[in-house]
Scaffold this motif. Structure first.
Motif, PDB file in Angstrom:
ATOM      1  N   LEU A  32       0.860  -1.173   0.000  1.00 59.67           N
ATOM      2  CA  LEU A  32       0.000   0.000   0.000  1.00 59.67           C
ATOM      3  C   LEU A  32       0.904   1.233   0.000  1.00 59.67           C
ATOM      4  O   LEU A  32       1.779   1.346  -0.844  1.00 59.67           O
ATOM      5  CB  LEU A  32      -0.982  -0.028   1.172  1.00 59.67           C
ATOM      6  N   GLN A  33       0.771   2.159   0.950  1.00 57.54           N
ATOM      7  CA  GLN A  33       1.692   3.303   1.010  1.00 57.54           C
ATOM      8  C   GLN A  33       2.667   3.163   2.181  1.00 57.54           C
ATOM      9  O   GLN A  33       3.290   4.133   2.580  1.00 57.54           O
ATOM     10  CB  GLN A  33       0.919   4.634   1.090  1.00 57.54           C
ATOM     11  N   PHE A  34       2.815   1.957   2.712  1.00 55.18           N
ATOM     12  CA  PHE A  34       3.635   1.721   3.896  1.00 55.18           C
ATOM     13  C   PHE A  34       4.929   0.990   3.557  1.00 55.18           C
ATOM     14  O   PHE A  34       5.042   0.346   2.527  1.00 55.18           O
ATOM     15  CB  PHE A  34       2.861   0.879   4.917  1.00 55.18           C
ATOM     16  N   GLU A  35       5.892   1.098   4.455  1.00 57.17           N
ATOM     17  CA  GLU A  35       7.107   0.305   4.365  1.00 57.17           C
ATOM     18  C   GLU A  35       7.617   0.041   5.774  1.00 57.17           C
ATOM     19  O   GLU A  35       7.366   0.817   6.695  1.00 57.17           O
ATOM     20  CB  GLU A  35       8.178   0.982   3.517  1.00 57.17           C
ATOM     21  N   ALA A  36       8.289  -1.104   5.919  1.00 62.72           N
ATOM     22  CA  ALA A  36       8.853  -1.470   7.214  1.00 62.72           C
ATOM     23  C   ALA A  36      10.195  -2.152   6.969  1.00 62.72           C
ATOM     24  O   ALA A  36      10.355  -2.907   6.004  1.00 62.72           O
ATOM     25  CB  ALA A  36       7.914  -2.406   7.967  1.00 62.72           C
ATOM     26  N   TYR A  37      11.140  -1.873   7.837  1.00 58.48           N
ATOM     27  CA  TYR A  37      12.466  -2.477   7.757  1.00 58.48           C
ATOM     28  C   TYR A  37      12.574  -3.551   8.838  1.00 58.48           C
ATOM     29  O   TYR A  37      12.040  -3.393   9.935  1.00 58.48           O
ATOM     30  CB  TYR A  37      13.550  -1.423   7.983  1.00 58.48           C
ATOM     31  N   GLY A  38      13.271  -4.619   8.496  1.00 60.07           N
ATOM     32  CA  GLY A  38      13.434  -5.666   9.495  1.00 60.07           C
ATOM     33  C   GLY A  38      14.554  -6.625   9.139  1.00 60.07           C
ATOM     34  O   GLY A  38      15.137  -6.578   8.064  1.00 60.07           O
ATOM     35  N   ARG A  39      14.819  -7.508  10.079  1.00 63.37           N
ATOM     36  CA  ARG A  39      15.823  -8.551   9.870  1.00 63.37           C
ATOM     37  C   ARG A  39      15.103  -9.875   9.640  1.00 63.37           C
ATOM     38  O   ARG A  39      13.971 -10.067  10.062  1.00 63.37           O
ATOM     39  CB  ARG A  39      16.756  -8.655  11.060  1.00 63.37           C
ATOM     40  N   VAL A  40      15.778 -10.783   8.968  1.00 64.49           N
ATOM     41  CA  VAL A  40      15.199 -12.102   8.723  1.00 64.49           C
ATOM     42  C   VAL A  40      15.338 -12.915   9.998  1.00 64.49           C
ATOM     43  O   VAL A  40      16.436 -13.133  10.503  1.00 64.49           O
ATOM     44  CB  VAL A  40      15.895 -12.799   7.533  1.00 64.49           C
ATOM     45  N   ALA A  41      14.208 -13.351  10.536  1.00 65.01           N
ATOM     46  CA  ALA A  41      14.196 -14.140  11.769  1.00 65.01           C
ATOM     47  C   ALA A  41      14.290 -15.637  11.464  1.00 65.01           C
ATOM     48  O   ALA A  41      14.836 -16.393  12.255  1.00 65.01           O
ATOM     49  CB  ALA A  41      12.930 -13.851  12.569  1.00 65.01           C
ATOM     50  N   TRP A  42      13.749 -16.054  10.323  1.00 61.72           N
ATOM     51  CA  TRP A  42      13.814 -17.459   9.912  1.00 61.72           C
ATOM     52  C   TRP A  42      13.568 -17.563   8.410  1.00 61.72           C
ATOM     53  O   TRP A  42      12.989 -16.678   7.806  1.00 61.72           O
ATOM     54  CB  TRP A  42      12.809 -18.327  10.676  1.00 61.72           C
TER      55      TRP A  42
END
Length: 93
Positions: A32-42
């Motif tokens: 949509l109009q969102f974004e999120a940053y993260g690390r790969v957990a699995w």
């Protein structure tokens, strides 16, 4: 850039499905109009779990759920195209 299908999005993370197996350690998920940053957990086969750096804002979750409900509840061509673009991204799967 890795194309992926979001399978589940929550306050603290997401499960995604890749088109092709690939190893990576961090990601930026855009929808949509969102974004999120993260690390790969699995990672397992084509699926990966992301742990977001920051919890998603409540408004982000509300709009994501609202979009899903509209797409499921309205079989019109407009929402079918929007839902397909949201899940599959541009191009062919």
């Amino acid at each position: 850039s890795i194309r992926a299908q979001p399978k589940d999005v929550s306050l603290h993370g997401a499960c995604i499905r890749l088109m092709h197996p690939r190893r990576f350690t961090a990601a930026r998920l855009c929808w949509l109009q969102f974004e999120a940053y993260g690390r790969v957990a699995w990672q397992h086969d084509l699926r990966s779990g992301l742990a977001f750096e920051d919890p998603l804002p409540g408004e982000c979750l509300r709009q994501t759920l609202e979009f899903g409900e509209l797409a499921v509840g309205d079989a019109s061509e407009k929402y079918l195209r929007l839902a397909s673009a949201w899940v599959h991204g541009p191009g062919d799967w």
